[in-house]
Design a protein around this motif. Structure first.
Motif, PDB file in Angstrom:
ATOM      1  N   GLU A 172     -26.146  35.482  -6.990  1.00 33.73           N
ATOM      2  CA  GLU A 172     -27.045  35.171  -5.873  1.00 33.73           C
ATOM      3  C   GLU A 172     -26.466  34.085  -4.979  1.00 33.73           C
ATOM      4  O   GLU A 172     -26.631  34.137  -3.753  1.00 33.73           O
ATOM      5  CB  GLU A 172     -28.430  34.773  -6.389  1.00 33.73           C
ATOM      6  CG  GLU A 172     -29.177  35.907  -7.057  1.00 33.73           C
ATOM      7  CD  GLU A 172     -29.353  37.116  -6.150  1.00 33.73           C
ATOM      8  OE1 GLU A 172     -29.720  36.940  -4.973  1.00 33.73           O
ATOM      9  OE2 GLU A 172     -29.103  38.245  -6.611  1.00 33.73           O
ATOM     10  N   VAL A 173     -25.796  33.108  -5.568  1.00 39.21           N
ATOM     11  CA  VAL A 173     -25.185  32.048  -4.761  1.00 39.21           C
ATOM     12  C   VAL A 173     -24.138  32.652  -3.834  1.00 39.21           C
ATOM     13  O   VAL A 173     -24.074  32.319  -2.649  1.00 39.21           O
ATOM     14  CB  VAL A 173     -24.553  30.956  -5.661  1.00 39.21           C
ATOM     15  CG1 VAL A 173     -23.825  29.919  -4.818  1.00 39.21           C
ATOM     16  CG2 VAL A 173     -25.606  30.297  -6.539  1.00 39.21           C
ATOM     17  N   ILE A 174     -23.339  33.573  -4.358  1.00 38.21           N
ATOM     18  CA  ILE A 174     -22.292  34.206  -3.553  1.00 38.21           C
ATOM     19  C   ILE A 174     -22.923  35.040  -2.441  1.00 38.21           C
ATOM     20  O   ILE A 174     -22.530  34.939  -1.272  1.00 38.21           O
ATOM     21  CB  ILE A 174     -21.371  35.085  -4.432  1.00 38.21           C
ATOM     22  CG1 ILE A 174     -20.713  34.248  -5.542  1.00 38.21           C
ATOM     23  CG2 ILE A 174     -20.338  35.799  -3.579  1.00 38.21           C
ATOM     24  CD1 ILE A 174     -19.920  33.055  -5.070  1.00 38.21           C
ATOM     25  N   ARG A 175     -23.901  35.853  -2.784  1.00 33.38           N
ATOM     26  CA  ARG A 175     -24.569  36.674  -1.764  1.00 33.38           C
ATOM     27  C   ARG A 175     -25.191  35.810  -0.669  1.00 33.38           C
ATOM     28  O   ARG A 175     -25.098  36.109   0.519  1.00 33.38           O
ATOM     29  CB  ARG A 175     -25.647  37.547  -2.400  1.00 33.38           C
ATOM     30  CG  ARG A 175     -25.105  38.715  -3.164  1.00 33.38           C
ATOM     31  CD  ARG A 175     -26.237  39.621  -3.645  1.00 33.38           C
ATOM     32  NE  ARG A 175     -25.711  40.628  -4.522  1.00 33.38           N
ATOM     33  CZ  ARG A 175     -25.881  40.650  -5.841  1.00 33.38           C
ATOM     34  NH1 ARG A 175     -26.612  39.731  -6.430  1.00 33.38           N
ATOM     35  NH2 ARG A 175     -25.354  41.598  -6.577  1.00 33.38           N
ATOM     36  N   CYS A 216     -17.898  34.432   7.248  1.00 33.53           N
ATOM     37  CA  CYS A 216     -18.366  35.554   6.442  1.00 33.53           C
ATOM     38  C   CYS A 216     -17.252  36.576   6.263  1.00 33.53           C
ATOM     39  O   CYS A 216     -16.990  37.044   5.148  1.00 33.53           O
ATOM     40  CB  CYS A 216     -19.587  36.183   7.098  1.00 33.53           C
ATOM     41  SG  CYS A 216     -20.228  37.615   6.218  1.00 33.53           S
ATOM     42  N   ALA A 217     -16.580  36.917   7.348  1.00 34.07           N
ATOM     43  CA  ALA A 217     -15.494  37.900   7.290  1.00 34.07           C
ATOM     44  C   ALA A 217     -14.371  37.417   6.374  1.00 34.07           C
ATOM     45  O   ALA A 217     -13.868  38.175   5.534  1.00 34.07           O
ATOM     46  CB  ALA A 217     -14.961  38.180   8.689  1.00 34.07           C
ATOM     47  N   THR A 218     -13.997  36.157   6.511  1.00 30.40           N
ATOM     48  CA  THR A 218     -12.936  35.591   5.665  1.00 30.40           C
ATOM     49  C   THR A 218     -13.360  35.574   4.212  1.00 30.40           C
ATOM     50  O   THR A 218     -12.580  35.911   3.315  1.00 30.40           O
ATOM     51  CB  THR A 218     -12.572  34.169   6.137  1.00 30.40           C
ATOM     52  OG1 THR A 218     -12.143  34.243   7.494  1.00 30.40           O
ATOM     53  CG2 THR A 218     -11.488  33.562   5.273  1.00 30.40           C
ATOM     54  N   MET A 219     -14.606  35.194   3.970  1.00 28.33           N
ATOM     55  CA  MET A 219     -15.101  35.131   2.598  1.00 28.33           C
ATOM     56  C   MET A 219     -15.107  36.523   1.959  1.00 28.33           C
ATOM     57  O   MET A 219     -14.645  36.683   0.825  1.00 28.33           O
ATOM     58  CB  MET A 219     -16.492  34.511   2.573  1.00 28.33           C
ATOM     59  CG  MET A 219     -16.970  34.177   1.185  1.00 28.33           C
ATOM     60  SD  MET A 219     -18.483  33.200   1.279  1.00 28.33           S
ATOM     61  CE  MET A 219     -19.008  33.289  -0.397  1.00 28.33           C
ATOM     62  N   ASP A 258     -17.180  24.967   1.759  1.00 28.55           N
ATOM     63  CA  ASP A 258     -16.663  25.149   0.399  1.00 28.55           C
ATOM     64  C   ASP A 258     -16.473  26.631   0.053  1.00 28.55           C
ATOM     65  O   ASP A 258     -16.815  27.063  -1.050  1.00 28.55           O
ATOM     66  CB  ASP A 258     -17.616  24.510  -0.621  1.00 28.55           C
ATOM     67  CG  ASP A 258     -17.447  23.010  -0.736  1.00 28.55           C
ATOM     68  OD1 ASP A 258     -16.421  22.493  -0.275  1.00 28.55           O
ATOM     69  OD2 ASP A 258     -18.345  22.364  -1.295  1.00 28.55           O
ATOM     70  N   PHE A 259     -15.936  27.402   0.974  1.00 30.98           N
ATOM     71  CA  PHE A 259     -15.774  28.838   0.747  1.00 30.98           C
ATOM     72  C   PHE A 259     -14.800  29.143  -0.390  1.00 30.98           C
ATOM     73  O   PHE A 259     -15.079  30.018  -1.207  1.00 30.98           O
ATOM     74  CB  PHE A 259     -15.384  29.550   2.041  1.00 30.98           C
ATOM     75  CG  PHE A 259     -16.414  29.357   3.107  1.00 30.98           C
ATOM     76  CD1 PHE A 259     -17.647  29.985   3.014  1.00 30.98           C
ATOM     77  CD2 PHE A 259     -16.181  28.511   4.183  1.00 30.98           C
ATOM     78  CE1 PHE A 259     -18.626  29.782   3.979  1.00 30.98           C
ATOM     79  CE2 PHE A 259     -17.150  28.309   5.151  1.00 30.98           C
ATOM     80  CZ  PHE A 259     -18.374  28.943   5.049  1.00 30.98           C
ATOM     81  N   PRO A 260     -13.673  28.427  -0.498  1.00 35.94           N
ATOM     82  CA  PRO A 260     -12.793  28.694  -1.649  1.00 35.94           C
ATOM     83  C   PRO A 260     -13.507  28.447  -2.984  1.00 35.94           C
ATOM     84  O   PRO A 260     -13.311  29.187  -3.947  1.00 35.94           O
ATOM     85  CB  PRO A 260     -11.629  27.721  -1.451  1.00 35.94           C
ATOM     86  CG  PRO A 260     -11.599  27.485   0.024  1.00 35.94           C
ATOM     87  CD  PRO A 260     -13.060  27.494   0.442  1.00 35.94           C
ATOM     88  N   PHE A 261     -14.340  27.423  -3.029  1.00 36.79           N
ATOM     89  CA  PHE A 261     -15.112  27.119  -4.228  1.00 36.79           C
ATOM     90  C   PHE A 261     -16.020  28.293  -4.592  1.00 36.79           C
ATOM     91  O   PHE A 261     -16.088  28.706  -5.755  1.00 36.79           O
ATOM     92  CB  PHE A 261     -15.921  25.845  -3.970  1.00 36.79           C
ATOM     93  CG  PHE A 261     -16.933  25.508  -5.019  1.00 36.79           C
ATOM     94  CD1 PHE A 261     -16.539  25.140  -6.301  1.00 36.79           C
ATOM     95  CD2 PHE A 261     -18.291  25.523  -4.725  1.00 36.79           C
ATOM     96  CE1 PHE A 261     -17.485  24.815  -7.261  1.00 36.79           C
ATOM     97  CE2 PHE A 261     -19.233  25.195  -5.677  1.00 36.79           C
ATOM     98  CZ  PHE A 261     -18.835  24.838  -6.945  1.00 36.79           C
ATOM     99  N   ALA A 284     -23.030  24.523   0.174  1.00 36.97           N
ATOM    100  CA  ALA A 284     -21.618  24.929   0.103  1.00 36.97           C
ATOM    101  C   ALA A 284     -21.128  25.416   1.464  1.00 36.97           C
ATOM    102  O   ALA A 284     -20.011  25.075   1.884  1.00 36.97           O
ATOM    103  CB  ALA A 284     -21.434  26.014  -0.956  1.00 36.97           C
ATOM    104  N   VAL A 285     -21.928  26.197   2.153  1.00 41.41           N
ATOM    105  CA  VAL A 285     -21.547  26.691   3.486  1.00 41.41           C
ATOM    106  C   VAL A 285     -21.430  25.523   4.464  1.00 41.41           C
ATOM    107  O   VAL A 285     -20.466  25.447   5.232  1.00 41.41           O
ATOM    108  CB  VAL A 285     -22.550  27.757   3.989  1.00 41.41           C
ATOM    109  CG1 VAL A 285     -22.342  28.063   5.468  1.00 41.41           C
ATOM    110  CG2 VAL A 285     -22.419  29.029   3.162  1.00 41.41           C
TER     111      VAL A 285
END
Length: 168
Positions: free
Chosen positions: A126-129, A140-143, A111-114, A106-107
């Motif tokens: 865990e996927v988000i972390r 990272c900051a935007t996410m 695919d950050f909006p996803f 994803a990174v």
């Protein structure tokens, strides 16, 4: 260790296929990401082979060494990350491997909006972390900013879940 050192340290060359870590990881990422997109923890062998076949042209070092079927068998038997829980299906030996590889994919796909749009789901913790930790500093900051900002259309209880979810 499983992707790079397992076979060489044991002096195993069982199938003649020698993939470097990057090729193995990229192929496994495709499987893990498909599972994430389709809300699955396992997939059938046929689908796994079709996914690999679709991406082999983008991974020439792998495509030169065998068919999608042969490469799938190699990943299944030689990496230690995949297993057959029931005849005809495959999954990752531990959900952490699937989460890491799908977050990495994803990174790489930006695919950050996803990821942010699914952060309210507890099975994606865990996927988000891992997505946050794998992202480059500006991403990272935007996410993180998007994770803690209320979004139109996201019910308040989901926002509170994302922001206030306790960590174990």
């Amino acid at each position: 260790m499983l992707l790079e050192r397992r076979d060489p340290e044991r002096e195993v060359d069982a199938d003649g296929i020698v993939l470097d870590r990057e090729a193995k990881e990229r192929l496994l990422q495709k499987l893990a990401h498909w599972m994430l997109l389709n809300d699955r923890t396992e997939l059938d062998r046929t689908t796994a082979v079709e996914i690999l076949a679709r991406f082999l042209p983008a991974i020439p070092s792998a495509g030169e060494q065998g068919t999608a079927e042969e490469l799938f068998d190699h990943l299944l038997h030689r990496t230690g990350l995949l297993r057959i829980p029931t005849p005809g299906s495959v999954d990752f030996v531990h959900r952490t491997f699937q989460d890491y590889l799908s977050a990495k994919e994803a990174v790489e796909r930006y695919d950050f909006p996803f990821l942010v749009n699914n952060a309210h789901r507890s099975d994606w913790d865990e996927v988000i972390r891992m997505g946050v930790s794998l992202a480059r500093p500006d991403e990272c900051a935007t996410m993180i900013e998007n994770l803690v900002s209320p979004r139109p259309g996201l019910p308040d209880q989901h926002f509170r879940t994302v922001v206030a979810r306790p960590t174990p």
